[in-house]
Design a protein around this motif. Structure first.
Motif, PDB file in Angstrom:
ATOM      1  N   UNK A 193       0.832  -1.199   0.000  1.00  0.00           N
ATOM      2  CA  UNK A 193       0.000   0.000   0.000  1.00  0.00           C
ATOM      3  C   UNK A 193       0.876   1.263   0.000  1.00  0.00           C
ATOM      4  N   UNK A 194       0.713   2.034  -1.029  1.00  0.00           N
ATOM      5  CA  UNK A 194       1.537   3.230  -1.214  1.00  0.00           C
ATOM      6  C   UNK A 194       1.395   4.201  -0.035  1.00  0.00           C
ATOM      7  N   UNK A 195       0.161   4.327   0.489  1.00  0.00           N
ATOM      8  CA  UNK A 195      -0.065   5.283   1.569  1.00  0.00           C
ATOM      9  C   UNK A 195       0.746   4.907   2.822  1.00  0.00           C
ATOM     10  N   UNK A 196       0.899   3.603   3.058  1.00  0.00           N
ATOM     11  CA  UNK A 196       1.671   3.166   4.239  1.00  0.00           C
ATOM     12  C   UNK A 196       3.152   3.490   4.055  1.00  0.00           C
ATOM     13  N   UNK A 197       3.632   3.407   2.839  1.00  0.00           N
ATOM     14  CA  UNK A 197       5.041   3.745   2.590  1.00  0.00           C
ATOM     15  C   UNK A 197       5.288   5.237   2.808  1.00  0.00           C
ATOM     16  N   UNK A 198       4.338   6.062   2.390  1.00  0.00           N
ATOM     17  CA  UNK A 198       4.476   7.501   2.656  1.00  0.00           C
ATOM     18  C   UNK A 198       4.531   7.761   4.163  1.00  0.00           C
ATOM     19  N   UNK A 199       3.651   7.080   4.890  1.00  0.00           N
ATOM     20  CA  UNK A 199       3.606   7.279   6.354  1.00  0.00           C
ATOM     21  C   UNK A 199       4.918   6.879   7.006  1.00  0.00           C
ATOM     22  N   UNK A 200       5.595   5.867   6.443  1.00  0.00           N
ATOM     23  CA  UNK A 200       6.881   5.436   7.009  1.00  0.00           C
ATOM     24  C   UNK A 200       7.925   6.555   6.973  1.00  0.00           C
ATOM     25  N   UNK A 201       7.741   7.488   6.068  1.00  0.00           N
ATOM     26  CA  UNK A 201       8.655   8.636   5.984  1.00  0.00           C
ATOM     27  C   UNK A 201       8.194   9.788   6.877  1.00  0.00           C
ATOM     28  N   UNK A 202       7.134   9.578   7.642  1.00  0.00           N
ATOM     29  CA  UNK A 202       6.626  10.627   8.520  1.00  0.00           C
ATOM     30  C   UNK A 202       5.704  11.613   7.837  1.00  0.00           C
ATOM     31  N   UNK A 203       5.256  11.245   6.642  1.00  0.00           N
ATOM     32  CA  UNK A 203       4.366  12.137   5.882  1.00  0.00           C
ATOM     33  C   UNK A 203       2.930  12.038   6.405  1.00  0.00           C
ATOM     34  N   UNK A 204       2.249  13.169   6.513  1.00  0.00           N
ATOM     35  CA  UNK A 204       0.813  13.167   6.804  1.00  0.00           C
ATOM     36  C   UNK A 204       0.069  12.707   5.549  1.00  0.00           C
ATOM     37  N   UNK A 205      -0.737  11.678   5.700  1.00  0.00           N
ATOM     38  CA  UNK A 205      -1.465  11.121   4.557  1.00  0.00           C
ATOM     39  C   UNK A 205      -2.960  11.189   4.815  1.00  0.00           C
ATOM     40  N   UNK A 206      -3.701  11.634   3.813  1.00  0.00           N
ATOM     41  CA  UNK A 206      -5.160  11.605   3.873  1.00  0.00           C
ATOM     42  C   UNK A 206      -5.635  10.738   2.716  1.00  0.00           C
TER      43      UNK A 206
END
Ligand SMILES: [Mg+2]
Length: 268
Positions: A193-206
């Motif tokens: 899941x792409x959104x989970x990878x973004x979150x791993x970098x500390x990114x706020x995801x909606x």
């Protein structure tokens, strides 16, 4: 074309739903007349473009279409605002046109950079956001990306930069339609899941439904930090024989297909 003529600036004169429908019809006509493909990806991101340009983006903001092959959707949206003339759309993808198949580097005020060589839009957007930050300028930078272009390493470099610099004036929208030119995103290079990878970098995801206009407007209007909006979308949205079909990444419309698509959009 019937029922396609929007006023010079239709912002707030029509509902978003009606504006989207008319813009979608004009987009189909433009692509049919020019025999140009990339219609499926245009229809997956058009809702976001209409919401952005009609409700969110102000004169202080900047926009980068990283998925440049959706230039048709951007041109149709600018047409819906009266920023591109009706007759110019008939020159789409023709010799000497301003409206090339990918956004041009010069000639249209709303388009700041040539894009479409995928994976570079976020770097450009991050640079603009960094510039605004350093110069203490108001406004946000919006970058619309495809899901397939996250195969490009440069996207991840730009993400790391944006996070490191905490570019809270940057909003990134990802058109998560699950398809790219040669297959599903899972078949080509699975990043789900792409959104989970973004979150791993500390990114706020909606995460949002990329075809829910009200949710898109509410979500985008509230954002004040560096945020990645992962929008679940349908390639070819609104045209039954295109929806979730990889071939509509590239195919142009036949006359029969065009008329069928118009009937389906008009009946929505
Ligand atoms: Mg895609």
């Amino acid at each position: 074309m019937q029922d396609s003529a929007l006023p010079e600036d239709s912002s707030r004169k029509f509902s978003l739903e009606k504006t989207l429908k008319l813009t979608k019809l004009r987009l189909l006509l433009m692509h049919f007349e020019s025999k140009v493909g990339h219609i499926g990806g245009n229809l997956s991101c058009l809702d976001m473009l209409v919401v952005l340009y009609h409700r969110i983006i102000t004169k202080d903001d900047q926009f980068i279409l990283s998925k440049g092959h959706s230039a048709g959707a951007l041109y149709a949206t600018l047409w819906s605002l009266g920023r591109i003339e009706e007759q110019e759309l008939s020159h789409f993808h023709r010799d000497n046109t301003r409206l090339s198949a990918h956004p041009p580097p010069t000639g249209i005020d709303d388009i700041l950079f040539a894009t479409g060589s995928l994976g570079h839009g976020l770097s450009l957007a991050a640079g603009l956001a960094m510039s605004k930050k350093l110069l203490n300028q108001s406004g946000r930078v919006y970058c619309l990306m495809s899901d397939g272009e996250w195969n490009e390493g440069s996207c991840w470099e730009a993400l790391i930069f944006a996070k490191q610099q905490q570019l809270d004036n940057l909003t990134v929208l990802i058109d998560l339609n699950g398809l790219q030119g040669f297959g599903t995103t899972q078949e080509v290079a699975d990043l789900s899941p792409l959104e989970e990878k973004f979150k791993c970098f500390g990114i706020d995801v909606v995460e949002v439904d990329g075809h829910d206009l009200n949710v898109l407007e509410k979500t985008l209007s509230k954002i004040q930090r560096l945020t990645f909006v992962v929008a679940r979308t349908i390639k070819g949205k609104g045209v039954s024989f295109m929806e979730n079909r990889v071939e509509w990444h590239y195919l142009p419309l036949s006359e029969e297909q065009y008329h069928r698509a118009v009937r389906e959009i008009q009946s929505l």
